[in-house]
Design an enzyme around this catalytic site. Structure first.
Site, PDB file in Angstrom:
ATOM      1  N   TRP A 181     -43.793  10.151 -23.669  1.00 19.85           N
ATOM      2  CA  TRP A 181     -44.093   8.975 -24.499  1.00 19.85           C
ATOM      3  C   TRP A 181     -44.070   7.746 -23.596  1.00 19.85           C
ATOM      4  CZ3 TRP A 181     -41.031   4.557 -25.446  1.00 19.85           C
ATOM      5  CH2 TRP A 181     -41.671   3.611 -26.262  1.00 19.85           C
ATOM      6  N   GLU A 222     -46.721  12.136 -27.060  1.00 20.42           N
ATOM      7  CA  GLU A 222     -46.304  11.479 -28.303  1.00 20.42           C
ATOM      8  C   GLU A 222     -47.025  10.156 -28.527  1.00 20.42           C
ATOM      9  OE1 GLU A 222     -42.164  10.491 -28.268  1.00 20.42           O
ATOM     10  OE2 GLU A 222     -42.155   9.780 -30.330  1.00 20.42           O
ATOM     11  N   LYS A 224     -48.037   6.641 -30.994  1.00 18.57           N
ATOM     12  CA  LYS A 224     -47.328   5.648 -31.815  1.00 18.57           C
ATOM     13  C   LYS A 224     -48.365   4.689 -32.376  1.00 18.57           C
ATOM     14  CE  LYS A 224     -43.104   2.911 -31.562  1.00 18.57           C
ATOM     15  NZ  LYS A 224     -41.903   2.647 -30.785  1.00 18.57           N
ATOM     16  N   ASP A 256     -43.937  12.196 -34.058  1.00 19.48           N
ATOM     17  CA  ASP A 256     -42.733  11.433 -34.392  1.00 19.48           C
ATOM     18  C   ASP A 256     -42.972  10.893 -35.793  1.00 19.48           C
ATOM     19  OD1 ASP A 256     -40.969   9.157 -34.784  1.00 19.48           O
ATOM     20  OD2 ASP A 256     -40.446   9.357 -32.672  1.00 19.48           O
ATOM     21  N   HIS A 259     -43.871   7.212 -36.431  1.00 27.22           N
ATOM     22  CA  HIS A 259     -44.922   6.571 -35.641  1.00 27.22           C
ATOM     23  C   HIS A 259     -46.273   6.445 -36.325  1.00 27.22           C
ATOM     24  CE1 HIS A 259     -42.918   7.036 -31.432  1.00 27.22           C
ATOM     25  NE2 HIS A 259     -42.144   6.452 -32.318  1.00 27.22           N
ATOM     26  N   HIS A 283     -40.620  14.906 -33.540  1.00 34.24           N
ATOM     27  CA  HIS A 283     -39.502  13.977 -33.423  1.00 34.24           C
ATOM     28  C   HIS A 283     -39.188  13.595 -34.853  1.00 34.24           C
ATOM     29  CE1 HIS A 283     -39.480  12.301 -29.052  1.00 34.24           C
ATOM     30  NE2 HIS A 283     -39.192  13.584 -29.129  1.00 34.24           N
ATOM     31  N   ASP A 291     -39.538  -0.550 -38.083  1.00 35.84           N
ATOM     32  CA  ASP A 291     -38.745   0.273 -37.177  1.00 35.84           C
ATOM     33  C   ASP A 291     -39.055   1.739 -37.408  1.00 35.84           C
ATOM     34  OD1 ASP A 291     -36.534   0.685 -35.202  1.00 35.84           O
ATOM     35  OD2 ASP A 291     -35.749   1.820 -36.893  1.00 35.84           O
ATOM     36  N   ASP A 293     -37.006   4.289 -36.073  1.00 35.04           N
ATOM     37  CA  ASP A 293     -35.915   5.095 -35.533  1.00 35.04           C
ATOM     38  C   ASP A 293     -34.602   5.029 -36.315  1.00 35.04           C
ATOM     39  OD1 ASP A 293     -37.178   6.144 -33.032  1.00 35.04           O
ATOM     40  OD2 ASP A 293     -37.498   4.006 -32.717  1.00 35.04           O
ATOM     41  N   ASP A 323     -35.182  12.135 -33.215  1.00 35.13           N
ATOM     42  CA  ASP A 323     -35.337  10.901 -32.446  1.00 35.13           C
ATOM     43  C   ASP A 323     -35.028   9.683 -33.300  1.00 35.13           C
ATOM     44  OD1 ASP A 323     -35.934   8.943 -30.652  1.00 35.13           O
ATOM     45  OD2 ASP A 323     -38.101   9.159 -30.795  1.00 35.13           O
TER      46      ASP A 323
HETATM   47  C1  RNT Z   1     -40.335   5.707 -28.967  1.00 32.79           C
HETATM   48  C2  RNT Z   1     -40.536   7.179 -29.000  1.00 32.79           C
HETATM   49  C3  RNT Z   1     -39.755   7.962 -27.991  1.00 32.79           C
HETATM   50  C4  RNT Z   1     -38.350   7.444 -27.786  1.00 32.79           C
HETATM   51  C5  RNT Z   1     -37.458   8.336 -26.972  1.00 32.79           C
HETATM   52  C6  RNT Z   1     -36.261   7.636 -26.491  1.00 32.79           C
HETATM   53  O1  RNT Z   1     -40.981   5.065 -29.972  1.00 32.79           O
HETATM   54  O2  RNT Z   1     -40.276   7.659 -30.274  1.00 32.79           O
HETATM   55  O3  RNT Z   1     -39.757   9.300 -28.327  1.00 32.79           O
HETATM   56  O4  RNT Z   1     -37.714   7.150 -28.984  1.00 32.79           O
HETATM   57  O5  RNT Z   1     -38.177   8.938 -25.991  1.00 32.79           O
HETATM   58 ZN    ZN Z   2     -40.105   9.777 -30.620  1.00 33.53          ZN
END
Ligand code: RNT
Ligand code: ZN
Length: 415
Positions: A181, A222, A224, A256, A259, A283, A291, A293, A323
């Site tokens: 990523w 990955e 986003k 993810d 994302h 993820h 956000d 995460d 993640d």
């Molecule tokens: C960031 C990505 C990535 C990170 C990690 C730390 O938006 O999701 O995967 O969170 O690699």
């Molecule tokens: Zn991620």
């Protein structure tokens, strides 16, 4: 209600709880090391890393300051988690012996302590190149930078990360998954959206050029939709990476769950993607507005993802990693909660009378589909979960007390 009552109730709708528990035990979940120290890593112990790409918020006391503290916290978390696990490392979690080693110089030996840790705890390892928190990430571009020197630096980092991943796979006899990523993107509207993507494609080609035996490592990429500082344009968009993996089928796509656009569901992408790809990396995360995460909760999307994987028999084609990073609550509790929720959602899905529901749907009995799906929501899957915890010698729902004790005895002494 006891486990046996629950077992009988599920049997009455054609679900075998023992089989569900057996299948649940076969699933491996990868625990992300970076929740333990707010994505700081151990490259420059004691000081904050520079360069953008990632941001945590919160200052809950007791975060791990050294590799051995992080290992001890991970072991505490693992002791409260039923089932098989891997630990997911970032390149910035190296052991450099106190002498700075830059990203383009890391080697397997810098991760030998993690191999020992994995062997001791009987777990696998996953890996991630760290394309952020570095002076060469400060302008928002890494592997797609227009500056060839910077690009080459990061490409070398990516190659070295794959060597380390291969070393993990060989040492542990368990395949490593390496996730790529990169935060690359623009805060404001770009004129040229194509050139950075062309450079990203070429950098990926270079990094993935050396074939690695799939027994030891498999790479993933990955995407986003946007990030802090890349609000208007992310080079590695979903279409970019989906296209890249279709053309380069040795590389997996990473989903993810934080994302995508807020109403876009990853659960709806799995069946489509796995008709054309042989494997995926997840993820598991939780988006909240801008956000991506937050700690994974037992929400509808998590349950839908689990349903998709289980009901389509896709568990063998997915790698499940977590993640998120929340620095405002106890970090071990954050780990344990997210992993337990993820596994619990998989169990709930394993307890669905899938064949019956699919038959009703196929026959056009959409009333049965809706009513039974709703009634299942109050079936006693918690009893089956508790039984699973008991059989794995971990606490049932009262695990927080152990985290609090550890906080008092260990974390509180770190400040
Ligand atoms: C960031 C990505 C990535 C990170 C990690 C730390 O938006 O999701 O995967 O969170 O690699
Ligand atoms: Zn991620």
């Amino acid at each position: 209600m006891s486990y046996n009552n629950a077992k009988e109730l599920y049997a009455s709708i054609g679900v075998d709880t023992e089989k569900a528990l057996q299948k649940l035990s076969e699933i491996t979940i990868s625990l992300h090391c970076w929740q333990g120290d707010d994505v700081c890593g151990f490259e420059t112990v004691g000081s904050t890393l520079n360069g953008g790409g990632i941001q945590t918020t919160g200052n809950y006391p007791g975060k791990a300051r050294t590799i051995s503290e992080l290992m001890s916290d991970l072991e505490k978390a693992l002791s409260l988690l039923p089932g098989k696990h891997k630990v997911n490392l970032h390149a910035s979690y190296l052991d450099n012996g106190g002498i700075f080693v830059d990203r383009d110089a890391i080697e397997p030996k810098h991760f030998a302590c993690w191999v020992d840790f994995a062997k001791k705890n009987n777990i696998g390892l996953d890996f991630n190149p760290t394309f952020f928190s570095h002076k060469y990430a400060e302008d928002g571009f890494t592997i797609s930078s227009a500056d060839k020197g910077i690009r080459d630096f990061w490409v070398e980092h990516g190659k070295r990360c794959r060597n380390i991943a291969e070393y993990f796979g060989k040492e542990l006899g368990q395949r490593c998954v390496t996730n790529f990523w990169a935060p690359d993107g623009y805060k404001d509207t770009p004129v040229d959206r194509m050139a950075p993507r062309q450079r990203l494609m070429e950098s990926l080609d270079e990094m993935f050029a050396r074939p690695i035996d799939k027994k030891y490592n498999r790479d993933a990429v990955e995407s986003k939709v946007f990030g802090i500082g890349s609000e208007s344009y992310v080079v590695g968009s979903h279409e970019f990476y989906l296209g890249y993996t279709m053309k380069n089928p040795d590389v997996m796509v990473t989903y993810d769950t934080g994302h995508f656009h807020p109403t876009e569901m990853v659960s709806n992408k799995i069946s489509a993607t796995l008709l054309f790809a042989d494997e995926l990396l997840f993820h598991v995360s939780r988006p909240v507005r801008w956000d991506s995460d937050h700690v994974v909760t037992f929400d509808d999307e998590l349950q839908l993802i689990a349903h998709e994987l289980v009901s389509n028999d896709l568990l063998g084609k997915v790698n499940i990693a977590l993640d998120y990073f929340d620095a405002s609550i106890n970090r071990i509790a954050a780990w344990v909660l997210g992993v337990r929720n993820t596994r619990k959602a998989l169990l709930k899905a394993l307890l669905e009378p899938v064949a019956y529901l699919k038959k009703a749907e196929l026959e056009g009995d959409l009333t049965t589909r809706l009513v039974l799906t709703e009634e299942l929501k109050s079936f006693p899957f918690g009893e089956v979960w508790n039984e699973y915890c008991r059989r794995n010698n971990v606490p049932e729902s009262d695990w927080l007390a152990e985290v609090k004790t550890y906080e008092k005895d260990v974390l509180a002494k770190r400040n």
